[in-house]
Design an enzyme around this catalytic site. Structure first.
Site, PDB file in Angstrom:
ATOM      1  N   TYR A 136      11.888  -1.535  -2.896  1.00 56.93           N
ATOM      2  CA  TYR A 136      10.518  -1.982  -2.656  1.00 56.93           C
ATOM      3  C   TYR A 136      10.227  -1.825  -1.168  1.00 56.93           C
ATOM      4  O   TYR A 136      10.752  -2.575  -0.350  1.00 56.93           O
ATOM      5  CB  TYR A 136      10.378  -3.431  -3.113  1.00 56.93           C
ATOM      6  CG  TYR A 136       8.986  -4.031  -3.066  1.00 56.93           C
ATOM      7  CD1 TYR A 136       7.883  -3.317  -2.619  1.00 56.93           C
ATOM      8  CD2 TYR A 136       8.782  -5.342  -3.492  1.00 56.93           C
ATOM      9  CE1 TYR A 136       6.622  -3.877  -2.584  1.00 56.93           C
ATOM     10  CE2 TYR A 136       7.522  -5.916  -3.467  1.00 56.93           C
ATOM     11  CZ  TYR A 136       6.451  -5.187  -3.008  1.00 56.93           C
ATOM     12  OH  TYR A 136       5.199  -5.762  -2.972  1.00 56.93           O
ATOM     13  N   LYS A 164       9.221   1.706  -4.790  1.00 55.07           N
ATOM     14  CA  LYS A 164       7.884   1.130  -4.943  1.00 55.07           C
ATOM     15  C   LYS A 164       7.205   1.311  -3.594  1.00 55.07           C
ATOM     16  O   LYS A 164       7.516   0.624  -2.619  1.00 55.07           O
ATOM     17  CB  LYS A 164       7.958  -0.343  -5.336  1.00 55.07           C
ATOM     18  CG  LYS A 164       6.585  -1.004  -5.487  1.00 55.07           C
ATOM     19  CD  LYS A 164       6.711  -2.481  -5.834  1.00 55.07           C
ATOM     20  CE  LYS A 164       5.347  -3.163  -5.877  1.00 55.07           C
ATOM     21  NZ  LYS A 164       5.456  -4.627  -6.111  1.00 55.07           N
TER      22      LYS A 164
END
Length: 306
Positions: A136, A164
């Site tokens: 992320y 992400k």
């Protein structure tokens, strides 16, 4: 379970009762709505999931319940946001034990690790588990950017497979694709760049407002991947005022209010979060009410995976 790292992956909210316990009945209602819309995975324990307020036992229950509800149809992914490498390894081991299919990982929390420390952190966790991992990358909110040079090192670990992408720099998708091709799958993590990111080659969308509007989110993704851009754009233009509720410090409260409007959630949050009050509540409700009034009829389009 193998994870394709594509399609729409909801970062789901955690449902609470008025007594501040897990509301598993409403949680299942929401997950079923996501499944019916055609999402490709469920992500637990992110910001929207109020993970920092959950006990280990609650995380265990949420993973196990989600695994039961999806019944092998799609992967269940749990977010790891820990302060120590030891804590992150322990969280990864528990995730596997409770039935999760994959991990989403933030850099170390609180301590601003340098590039070497951040890479080492991710690699140590990757070594400790065979679960596939999505990094992320959100320097705007968490203060640490995972650069392309850092990803070059991270991709020596076979289970680090996706990012992400939440840098807010739309060009970064092209940079990643130019450098890594399919070695690193890219999922946009910013709702207000959802369609733009898909058109720039993102493989998937880790979405927030999907929690309230699963069919609309999946429709935008599927239409865009099918090359039906004008149809996707029409829905996206309707959706944008709602999507902007995701880029706000009170995104959890905002999205839970939207879930109430669509009948697949409640407004209950866990303190220190509190339901919206006053003028801000009126503002958000007005956006949601307008969105509900003008909610589009969706064209026929099967949920698409790349």
């Amino acid at each position: 379970m193998h994870i394709k790292w594509e399609g729409v992956m909801p970062a789901v909210t955690t449902k609470f009762t008025k007594e501040d316990t897990l509301d598993l009945e409403m949680f299942e209602t929401n997950i079923q709505a996501q499944l019916e819309a055609g999402v490709s995975a469920i992500i637990l324990g992110g910001t929207l999931g109020e993970a920092s307020t959950l006990t280990d036992e609650e995380k265990k229950i949420l993973i196990q319940e989600t695994v039961r509800i999806v019944s092998g149809k799609i992967p269940v992914i749990i977010n790891i946001a820990e302060q120590t490498t030891k804590g992150a390894i322990e969280a990864a081991n528990k995730a596997k034990k409770y039935g999760a299919s994959g991990l989403m990982m933030l850099p170390p929390m609180r301590y601003k690790a340098n590039d070497f420390e951040t890479v080492t952190y991710f690699k140590e966790v990757a070594k400790s588990t065979d679960l596939p991992i999505m990094i992320y990358n959100n320097p705007v909110d968490y203060g640490i950017e995972v650069t392309l040079d850092m990803f070059e090192e991270l991709l020596t670990m076979p289970n680090i497979q996706a990012v992400k992408e939440s840098t807010r720099d739309i060009s970064n998708i092209t940079r990643i694709k130019n450098r890594f091709g399919d070695r690193l799958k890219v999922l946009t993590g910013v709702d207000t760049l959802g369609l733009e990111s898909i058109l720039m080659g993102a493989d998937g969308w880790v979405a927030g407002l999907v929690c309230a509007f699963p069919k609309e989110t999946v429709a935008i993704y599927s239409l865009a991947k099918a090359g039906r851009i004008p149809e996707a754009l029409a829905i996206y233009r309707w959706f944008l005022p709602l999507l902007e509720l995701d880029i706000n410090p009170q995104l959890v409260q905002n999205i839970k209010l939207a879930e109430v409007a669509t009948g697949i959630g409640t407004e209950q949050v866990r303190a220190p979060r509190l339901p919206l009050q006053g003028d801000e509540r009126k503002r958000v409700l007005k956006i949601i009410e307008e969105g509900m009034k003008t909610r589009p009829t969706l064209p026929e389009c099967k949920p698409a995976l790349v």
